[in-house]
Design a protein around this motif. Structure first.
Motif, short mmCIF file in Angstrom:
data_model
loop_
_atom_site.label_atom_id
_atom_site.label_comp_id
_atom_site.label_asym_id
_atom_site.label_seq_id
_atom_site.Cartn_x
_atom_site.Cartn_y
_atom_site.Cartn_z
N ARG A 40 41.63 50.91 41.07
CA ARG A 40 42.22 49.60 41.35
C ARG A 40 41.23 48.77 42.16
O ARG A 40 40.59 49.27 43.07
N THR A 41 41.13 47.49 41.82
CA THR A 41 40.24 46.59 42.54
C THR A 41 40.85 45.20 42.57
O THR A 41 41.91 44.97 42.01
N THR A 42 40.16 44.30 43.23
CA THR A 42 40.65 42.93 43.33
C THR A 42 40.10 42.10 42.17
O THR A 42 39.05 42.43 41.60
N PRO A 43 40.79 41.03 41.81
CA PRO A 43 40.26 40.15 40.78
C PRO A 43 38.87 39.60 41.12
O PRO A 43 38.03 39.45 40.24
N ALA A 44 38.61 39.33 42.39
CA ALA A 44 37.30 38.80 42.80
C ALA A 44 36.19 39.83 42.54
O ALA A 44 35.11 39.49 42.02
N LYS A 45 36.43 41.09 42.89
CA LYS A 45 35.43 42.14 42.66
C LYS A 45 35.23 42.36 41.17
O LYS A 45 34.11 42.57 40.70
N TRP A 46 36.32 42.34 40.40
CA TRP A 46 36.23 42.52 38.95
C TRP A 46 35.40 41.38 38.34
O TRP A 46 34.56 41.62 37.47
N ALA A 47 35.63 40.16 38.78
CA ALA A 47 34.88 39.02 38.27
C ALA A 47 33.39 39.17 38.54
O ALA A 47 32.56 38.88 37.67
N LYS A 48 33.04 39.64 39.73
CA LYS A 48 31.62 39.84 40.05
C LYS A 48 31.02 40.94 39.20
O LYS A 48 29.87 40.84 38.75
N PHE A 49 31.79 42.01 38.94
CA PHE A 49 31.31 43.07 38.06
C PHE A 49 31.05 42.52 36.66
O PHE A 49 30.02 42.81 36.04
N LEU A 50 31.98 41.74 36.13
CA LEU A 50 31.81 41.17 34.79
C LEU A 50 30.59 40.27 34.71
O LEU A 50 29.86 40.28 33.71
N LEU A 51 30.35 39.49 35.76
CA LEU A 51 29.15 38.64 35.77
C LEU A 51 27.89 39.50 35.68
O LEU A 51 26.96 39.18 34.94
N GLY A 52 27.86 40.59 36.43
CA GLY A 52 26.71 41.49 36.38
C GLY A 52 26.55 42.15 35.02
O GLY A 52 25.44 42.28 34.50
N ALA A 53 27.67 42.55 34.42
CA ALA A 53 27.62 43.18 33.09
C ALA A 53 27.12 42.19 32.05
O ALA A 53 26.28 42.53 31.21
N ARG A 54 27.60 40.98 32.12
CA ARG A 54 27.15 39.95 31.17
C ARG A 54 25.67 39.63 31.34
O ARG A 54 25.00 39.27 30.38
N ALA A 55 25.16 39.77 32.56
CA ALA A 55 23.75 39.49 32.84
C ALA A 55 22.86 40.67 32.50
O ALA A 55 21.65 40.60 32.66
#
Length: 66
Positions: A40-55
Motif C-alpha cells: 500500500r502506498t499514497t497516490p503521490a508516491k505512486w505518481a512519482k513511481f510512474l513518472l520514473g517508470a515512464r522515463a
C-alpha cells in the motif's frame, strides 16, 4: 471504496503481472500470482513511481525486450 484490480494489457492472460487498484485514498499493488501480498502506498508516491517508470529509470531491473 475499492476499485477493481487492473493489470497491464501487455500481460495478456498470464499470471506474470503486477496489478494495481485504488482503495480509500491509497494505492494497492500486488503480483497476480501472489495476490495475498499487497503493498500500500499514497497516490503521490505512486505518481512519482510512474513518472520514473515512464522515463525509463527502472529499465535496468529486468528484461524489457518484450
Amino acid at each position: 471504496m475499492a476499485t477493481d484490480w487492473q493489470k497491464s494489457s501487455f500481460s495478456g492472460n498470464s499470471n506474470e503481472c503486477i496489478e494495481v487498484r485504488a482503495v480509500d485514498g491509497t494505492v494497492e499493488v500486488r503480483e497476480s500470482d501472489s495476490p495475498e501480498v499487497i503493498i500500500r502506498t499514497t497516490p503521490a508516491k505512486w505518481a512519482k513511481f510512474l513518472l520514473g517508470a515512464r522515463a525509463g529509470e527502472f529499465d535496468a531491473h529486468g528484461d524489457f525486450a518484450g
